[in-house]
Design a protein around this motif. Structure first.
Motif, PDB file in Angstrom:
ATOM      1  N   MET A  53       0.833  -1.194   0.000  1.00  0.00           N
ATOM      2  CA  MET A  53       0.000   0.000   0.000  1.00  0.00           C
ATOM      3  C   MET A  53       0.872   1.249   0.000  1.00  0.00           C
ATOM      4  N   GLU A  54       0.314   2.311  -0.497  1.00  0.00           N
ATOM      5  CA  GLU A  54       1.018   3.579  -0.600  1.00  0.00           C
ATOM      6  C   GLU A  54       0.975   4.301   0.747  1.00  0.00           C
ATOM      7  N   PRO A  55       1.890   5.242   0.966  1.00  0.00           N
ATOM      8  CA  PRO A  55       1.855   6.000   2.217  1.00  0.00           C
ATOM      9  C   PRO A  55       0.583   6.837   2.332  1.00  0.00           C
ATOM     10  N   GLU A  56       0.125   7.021   3.558  1.00  0.00           N
ATOM     11  CA  GLU A  56      -1.128   7.745   3.800  1.00  0.00           C
ATOM     12  C   GLU A  56      -1.043   9.226   3.440  1.00  0.00           C
ATOM     13  N   ASN A  57       0.161   9.820   3.485  1.00  0.00           N
ATOM     14  CA  ASN A  57       0.249  11.255   3.214  1.00  0.00           C
ATOM     15  C   ASN A  57       0.165  11.577   1.726  1.00  0.00           C
ATOM     16  N   ASP A  58       0.319  10.594   0.840  1.00  0.00           N
ATOM     17  CA  ASP A  58       0.174  10.805  -0.598  1.00  0.00           C
ATOM     18  C   ASP A  58      -1.287  10.602  -0.952  1.00  0.00           C
ATOM     19  N   CYS A  59      -2.051  11.688  -1.037  1.00  0.00           N
ATOM     20  CA  CYS A  59      -3.492  11.579  -1.190  1.00  0.00           C
ATOM     21  C   CYS A  59      -3.996  11.877  -2.590  1.00  0.00           C
ATOM     22  N   ALA A  60      -3.128  12.074  -3.570  1.00  0.00           N
ATOM     23  CA  ALA A  60      -3.576  12.408  -4.916  1.00  0.00           C
ATOM     24  C   ALA A  60      -4.323  11.242  -5.552  1.00  0.00           C
ATOM     25  N   TRP A  61      -4.027  10.018  -5.169  1.00  0.00           N
ATOM     26  CA  TRP A  61      -4.648   8.837  -5.774  1.00  0.00           C
ATOM     27  C   TRP A  61      -5.846   8.331  -4.985  1.00  0.00           C
ATOM     28  N   LYS A  62      -6.147   8.959  -3.854  1.00  0.00           N
ATOM     29  CA  LYS A  62      -7.237   8.505  -2.984  1.00  0.00           C
ATOM     30  C   LYS A  62      -8.485   9.359  -3.213  1.00  0.00           C
ATOM     31  N   PRO A  63      -9.660   8.728  -3.397  1.00  0.00           N
ATOM     32  CA  PRO A  63     -10.888   9.514  -3.604  1.00  0.00           C
ATOM     33  C   PRO A  63     -11.247  10.352  -2.375  1.00  0.00           C
ATOM     34  N   LYS A  64     -11.812  11.519  -2.629  1.00  0.00           N
ATOM     35  CA  LYS A  64     -12.263  12.405  -1.566  1.00  0.00           C
ATOM     36  C   LYS A  64     -13.584  13.043  -1.985  1.00  0.00           C
ATOM     37  N   GLN A  65     -14.417  13.387  -1.018  1.00  0.00           N
ATOM     38  CA  GLN A  65     -15.648  14.100  -1.336  1.00  0.00           C
ATOM     39  C   GLN A  65     -15.302  15.429  -1.984  1.00  0.00           C
ATOM     40  N   GLY A  66     -16.058  15.786  -3.020  1.00  0.00           N
ATOM     41  CA  GLY A  66     -15.833  17.051  -3.710  1.00  0.00           C
ATOM     42  C   GLY A  66     -14.952  16.931  -4.946  1.00  0.00           C
ATOM     43  N   MET A  67     -14.290  15.782  -5.152  1.00  0.00           N
ATOM     44  CA  MET A  67     -13.474  15.606  -6.363  1.00  0.00           C
ATOM     45  C   MET A  67     -14.386  15.677  -7.583  1.00  0.00           C
ATOM     46  N   THR A  68     -13.884  16.211  -8.687  1.00  0.00           N
ATOM     47  CA  THR A  68     -14.684  16.314  -9.905  1.00  0.00           C
ATOM     48  C   THR A  68     -14.026  15.533 -11.038  1.00  0.00           C
ATOM     49  N   PHE A  69     -14.871  15.014 -11.936  1.00  0.00           N
ATOM     50  CA  PHE A  69     -14.431  14.228 -13.086  1.00  0.00           C
ATOM     51  C   PHE A  69     -15.208  14.664 -14.314  1.00  0.00           C
ATOM     52  N   ASP A  70     -14.570  14.559 -15.470  1.00  0.00           N
ATOM     53  CA  ASP A  70     -15.202  14.983 -16.714  1.00  0.00           C
ATOM     54  C   ASP A  70     -16.288  14.023 -17.200  1.00  0.00           C
ATOM     55  N   SER A  71     -16.135  12.728 -16.923  1.00  0.00           N
ATOM     56  CA  SER A  71     -17.108  11.752 -17.402  1.00  0.00           C
ATOM     57  C   SER A  71     -17.228  10.602 -16.415  1.00  0.00           C
ATOM     58  N   GLU A  72     -18.265   9.787 -16.623  1.00  0.00           N
ATOM     59  CA  GLU A  72     -18.470   8.611 -15.778  1.00  0.00           C
ATOM     60  C   GLU A  72     -17.338   7.615 -15.986  1.00  0.00           C
ATOM     61  N   GLN A  73     -16.821   7.517 -17.203  1.00  0.00           N
ATOM     62  CA  GLN A  73     -15.708   6.604 -17.483  1.00  0.00           C
ATOM     63  C   GLN A  73     -14.442   7.049 -16.742  1.00  0.00           C
ATOM     64  N   CYS A  74     -14.228   8.353 -16.619  1.00  0.00           N
ATOM     65  CA  CYS A  74     -13.082   8.866 -15.847  1.00  0.00           C
ATOM     66  C   CYS A  74     -13.214   8.483 -14.379  1.00  0.00           C
ATOM     67  N   VAL A  75     -14.444   8.542 -13.842  1.00  0.00           N
ATOM     68  CA  VAL A  75     -14.691   8.149 -12.459  1.00  0.00           C
ATOM     69  C   VAL A  75     -14.368   6.668 -12.290  1.00  0.00           C
ATOM     70  N   TYR A  76     -14.864   5.837 -13.213  1.00  0.00           N
ATOM     71  CA  TYR A  76     -14.627   4.400 -13.144  1.00  0.00           C
ATOM     72  C   TYR A  76     -13.131   4.094 -13.206  1.00  0.00           C
ATOM     73  N   ASP A  77     -12.425   4.706 -14.144  1.00  0.00           N
ATOM     74  CA  ASP A  77     -10.987   4.458 -14.294  1.00  0.00           C
ATOM     75  C   ASP A  77     -10.218   4.866 -13.036  1.00  0.00           C
ATOM     76  N   PHE A  78     -10.580   6.022 -12.459  1.00  0.00           N
ATOM     77  CA  PHE A  78      -9.903   6.498 -11.250  1.00  0.00           C
ATOM     78  C   PHE A  78     -10.131   5.532 -10.083  1.00  0.00           C
ATOM     79  N   TYR A  79     -11.394   5.148  -9.850  1.00  0.00           N
ATOM     80  CA  TYR A  79     -11.710   4.260  -8.726  1.00  0.00           C
ATOM     81  C   TYR A  79     -11.129   2.865  -8.954  1.00  0.00           C
ATOM     82  N   ASN A  80     -11.091   2.410 -10.203  1.00  0.00           N
ATOM     83  CA  ASN A  80     -10.508   1.111 -10.517  1.00  0.00           C
ATOM     84  C   ASN A  80      -9.003   1.121 -10.256  1.00  0.00           C
ATOM     85  N   THR A  81      -8.340   2.211 -10.594  1.00  0.00           N
ATOM     86  CA  THR A  81      -6.907   2.340 -10.309  1.00  0.00           C
ATOM     87  C   THR A  81      -6.675   2.345  -8.803  1.00  0.00           C
ATOM     88  N   TYR A  82      -7.513   3.082  -8.075  1.00  0.00           N
ATOM     89  CA  TYR A  82      -7.432   3.104  -6.618  1.00  0.00           C
ATOM     90  C   TYR A  82      -7.636   1.689  -6.060  1.00  0.00           C
TER      91      TYR A  82
END
Length: 160
Positions: free
Chosen positions: A1-30
């Motif tokens: 697992m990655e260190p907790e202080n690196d939060c760029a790859w972790k989902p957070k409330q308020g994050m925005t995405f251009d499309s539903e596929q971008c959301v899926y790809d981001f969460y799948n990578t996470y």
């Protein structure tokens, strides 16, 4: 697992995405980094233009399987894979910006996560490249069965 202080790859409330596929790809990578598989669960669409209004992405082990409709005396019933996991990512369309915004994120799992070395074998993480897909199509056209095609690809790669 990655260190907790690196939060760029972790989902957070308020994050925005251009499309539903971008959301899926981001969460799948996470999910791949953390060691779990994801799937699309609930969505709601606009009845007028059929545009996606909201989407719920869940852990692959969310919920429970419905009862088996086959013979209750079946000799080899499938193993239960779902555990009722509540990890999820919920996004809604912001009609003003046209972007999808994370409104709910739960990261707690009720099951063990897979190690990073084995994460590529999870259902949502299994991907083949375009080149590999073309090779499989050519092998099928040549009369090779799917198992033989994958064996050929494994030998080309130096092992399965």
């Amino acid at each position: 697992m990655e260190p907790e202080n690196d939060c760029a790859w972790k989902p957070k409330q308020g994050m925005t995405f251009d499309s539903e596929q971008c959301v899926y790809d981001f969460y799948n990578t996470y999910g791949g980094r953390m060691g779990f598989s994801i799937r699309r669960d609930f969505c709601r669409k606009n009845k007028i233009n059929n545009q996606l209004i909201c989407r719920l992405l869940v852990c692959n082990k969310e919920g429970f399987r419905k009862g088996d409709k086959r013979d209750p005396l079946s000799k080899n019933p499938r193993a239960e894979t779902r555990t009722g996991c509540e990890a999820r990512l919920y996004v809604k369309l912001d009609e003003g910006t046209g972007k999808y915004v994370v409104t709910d994120f739960k990261e707690k799992h009720n099951h063990d996560l897979v190690s990073p070395e084995c994460a590529h074998m999870l259902p949502s993480q299994r991907k083949i490249s375009t080149t590999q897909a073309i090779e499989l199509d050519l092998a099928a056209q040549s009369g090779l069965r799917l198992g033989q095609s994958f064996e050929l690809m494994g030998r080309e790669a130096g092992g399965s």
